[in-house]
Scaffold this motif. Structure first.
Motif, PDB file in Angstrom:
ATOM      1  N   ASP A 220       2.733   5.850 -11.285  1.00 36.64           N
ATOM      2  CA  ASP A 220       3.947   5.691 -10.475  1.00 36.64           C
ATOM      3  C   ASP A 220       4.071   4.229 -10.056  1.00 36.64           C
ATOM      4  N   PRO A 221       4.728   3.394 -10.850  1.00 39.16           N
ATOM      5  CA  PRO A 221       4.806   1.949 -10.567  1.00 39.16           C
ATOM      6  C   PRO A 221       5.326   1.625  -9.178  1.00 39.16           C
ATOM      7  N   ASP A 222       6.248   2.427  -8.664  1.00 43.51           N
ATOM      8  CA  ASP A 222       6.872   2.103  -7.376  1.00 43.51           C
ATOM      9  C   ASP A 222       5.896   2.151  -6.206  1.00 43.51           C
ATOM     10  N   PHE A 223       4.794   2.877  -6.353  1.00 39.11           N
ATOM     11  CA  PHE A 223       3.878   3.050  -5.234  1.00 39.11           C
ATOM     12  C   PHE A 223       3.269   1.722  -4.795  1.00 39.11           C
ATOM     13  N   PHE A 224       3.205   0.751  -5.696  1.00 38.34           N
ATOM     14  CA  PHE A 224       2.739  -0.579  -5.321  1.00 38.34           C
ATOM     15  C   PHE A 224       3.804  -1.649  -5.488  1.00 38.34           C
ATOM     16  N   GLU A 225       4.764  -1.405  -6.381  1.00 40.47           N
ATOM     17  CA  GLU A 225       5.781  -2.422  -6.621  1.00 40.47           C
ATOM     18  C   GLU A 225       6.782  -2.526  -5.484  1.00 40.47           C
ATOM     19  N   ARG A 226       7.125  -1.398  -4.865  1.00 37.23           N
ATOM     20  CA  ARG A 226       8.179  -1.397  -3.846  1.00 37.23           C
ATOM     21  C   ARG A 226       7.649  -1.559  -2.424  1.00 37.23           C
ATOM     22  N   VAL A 227       6.378  -1.236  -2.207  1.00 35.79           N
ATOM     23  CA  VAL A 227       5.820  -1.333  -0.847  1.00 35.79           C
ATOM     24  C   VAL A 227       4.465  -2.025  -0.892  1.00 35.79           C
ATOM     25  N   GLY A 228       4.025  -2.472   0.277  1.00 34.29           N
ATOM     26  CA  GLY A 228       2.720  -3.108   0.378  1.00 34.29           C
ATOM     27  C   GLY A 228       2.833  -4.611   0.556  1.00 34.29           C
ATOM     28  N   GLU A 229       1.712  -5.205   0.922  1.00 33.09           N
ATOM     29  CA  GLU A 229       1.692  -6.636   1.202  1.00 33.09           C
ATOM     30  C   GLU A 229       0.941  -7.427   0.147  1.00 33.09           C
ATOM     31  N   GLY A 230       0.250  -6.773  -0.766  1.00 30.48           N
ATOM     32  CA  GLY A 230      -0.487  -7.477  -1.796  1.00 30.48           C
ATOM     33  C   GLY A 230      -1.787  -8.053  -1.281  1.00 30.48           C
ATOM     34  N   PRO A 231      -2.660  -8.496  -2.172  1.00 31.34           N
ATOM     35  CA  PRO A 231      -3.970  -9.003  -1.759  1.00 31.34           C
ATOM     36  C   PRO A 231      -3.871 -10.307  -0.976  1.00 31.34           C
ATOM     37  N   LEU A 232      -4.730 -10.439   0.009  1.00 33.31           N
ATOM     38  CA  LEU A 232      -4.850 -11.708   0.711  1.00 33.31           C
ATOM     39  C   LEU A 232      -5.437 -12.755  -0.248  1.00 33.31           C
ATOM     40  N   ALA A 233      -4.911 -13.961  -0.199  1.00 36.26           N
ATOM     41  CA  ALA A 233      -5.424 -15.028  -1.035  1.00 36.26           C
ATOM     42  C   ALA A 233      -6.842 -15.376  -0.626  1.00 36.26           C
ATOM     43  N   GLU A 234      -7.595 -15.923  -1.562  1.00 39.76           N
ATOM     44  CA  GLU A 234      -8.995 -16.259  -1.284  1.00 39.76           C
ATOM     45  C   GLU A 234      -9.130 -17.202  -0.090  1.00 39.76           C
ATOM     46  N   GLU A 235      -8.216 -18.179   0.015  1.00 36.49           N
ATOM     47  CA  GLU A 235      -8.321 -19.136   1.124  1.00 36.49           C
ATOM     48  C   GLU A 235      -7.947 -18.509   2.469  1.00 36.49           C
ATOM     49  N   ALA A 236      -7.345 -17.323   2.444  1.00 33.17           N
ATOM     50  CA  ALA A 236      -6.958 -16.653   3.686  1.00 33.17           C
ATOM     51  C   ALA A 236      -8.058 -15.742   4.233  1.00 33.17           C
ATOM     52  N   ILE A 237      -9.120 -15.553   3.451  1.00 38.28           N
ATOM     53  CA  ILE A 237     -10.205 -14.672   3.888  1.00 38.28           C
ATOM     54  C   ILE A 237     -11.098 -15.425   4.888  1.00 38.28           C
TER      55      ILE A 237
END
Length: 237
Positions: A220-237
């Motif tokens: 179900d592509p929409d489960f991640f394509e339409r919602v969510g914030e995505g991974p934090l960048a390495e420099e943001a950890i």
């Protein structure tokens, strides 16, 4: 290796239907969700912080050749999951199977591999040394007598062997591979995706979680394509 063993049939539509049910006198079904609602209600609900609607979807993964350090420090450090993992207490570790960290120099890699080989040699030797003692102790506990049948003797011997490897396993490195069934909700998978570059095993976490998310996207592509914030960048950890 990551496999999706079972999953909710329509995770994204079901989440939106659950959200609509909050404003309906009846339960709304996934089949009633319109294309316009997929575009509007889904993102608006997530951005508003109403993440519980994405908790109804569950995904059951099969994970193989993942390190026990990754399982302990990442998968099991996040709440709300269910795992059944291959047990070092009951499964003899005959073959050397371990994750080798990325980016090691040739010298460091050689030292690491030698340490792993030495650990497995110690494991086998400990299991051998402990076998007689565990057989004696288990035999006493099970009241094994000289008149005991061959079938009963074999059963006690198997139990004693398990006790020997249960004790010997402590010399096996935390990078040893394991296999497991891991089930979690959609919102927990979103959180793992968000935080996958954190923890003690970021390279492995990125590889495994990306594969898990990829399997859900195939379903179900929409489960991640339409919602969510995505991974934090390495420099943001």
């Amino acid at each position: 290796m990551v496999t999706l063993r079972s999953a909710s049939a329509q995770p994204y539509a079901a989440a939106i239907a659950a959200a609509r049910t909050c404003y309906s006198p009846r339960v709304v079904g996934p089949e009633e969700v319109t294309p316009a609602q997929r575009e509007s209600i889904g993102p608006l609900t997530f951005e508003a912080g109403h993440h519980t609607v994405y908790q109804h979807a569950h995904f059951e993964f099969g994970l193989e050749n993942v390190s026990r350090q990754f399982v302990w420090s990442f998968l099991h450090s996040h709440p709300f999951y269910n795992s059944e993992q291959s047990s070092q207490r009951f499964v003899r570790l005959d073959e050397i199977a371990v994750r080798v960290p990325e980016g090691l120099s040739e010298e460091a890699r050689a030292a690491y591999q030698q340490a792993v080989v030495s650990a497995w040699e110690a494991y086998r030797e400990l299991a051998r040394i402990l076998k007689d003692d565990t057989l004696r102790i288990v035999g006493e506990i099970r009241h094994l007598t000289a008149q005991a049948s061959e079938k009963r003797r074999k059963k006690v011997a198997r139990e004693a062997e398990k006790k020997a490897i249960e004790i010997a396993r402590y010399v096996i490195p935390v990078g040893a591979f394991t296999s497991m069934v891991h089930t979690l909700s959609g919102i927990v998978l979103h959180r793992l995706w968000r935080m996958m570059r954190s923890g003690d095993t970021p390279a492995e976490s990125v590889a495994v979680v990306s594969a898990m998310v990829g399997k859900v996207r195939e379903l179900d592509p929409d489960f991640f394509e339409r919602v969510g914030e995505g991974p934090l960048a390495e420099e943001a950890i």
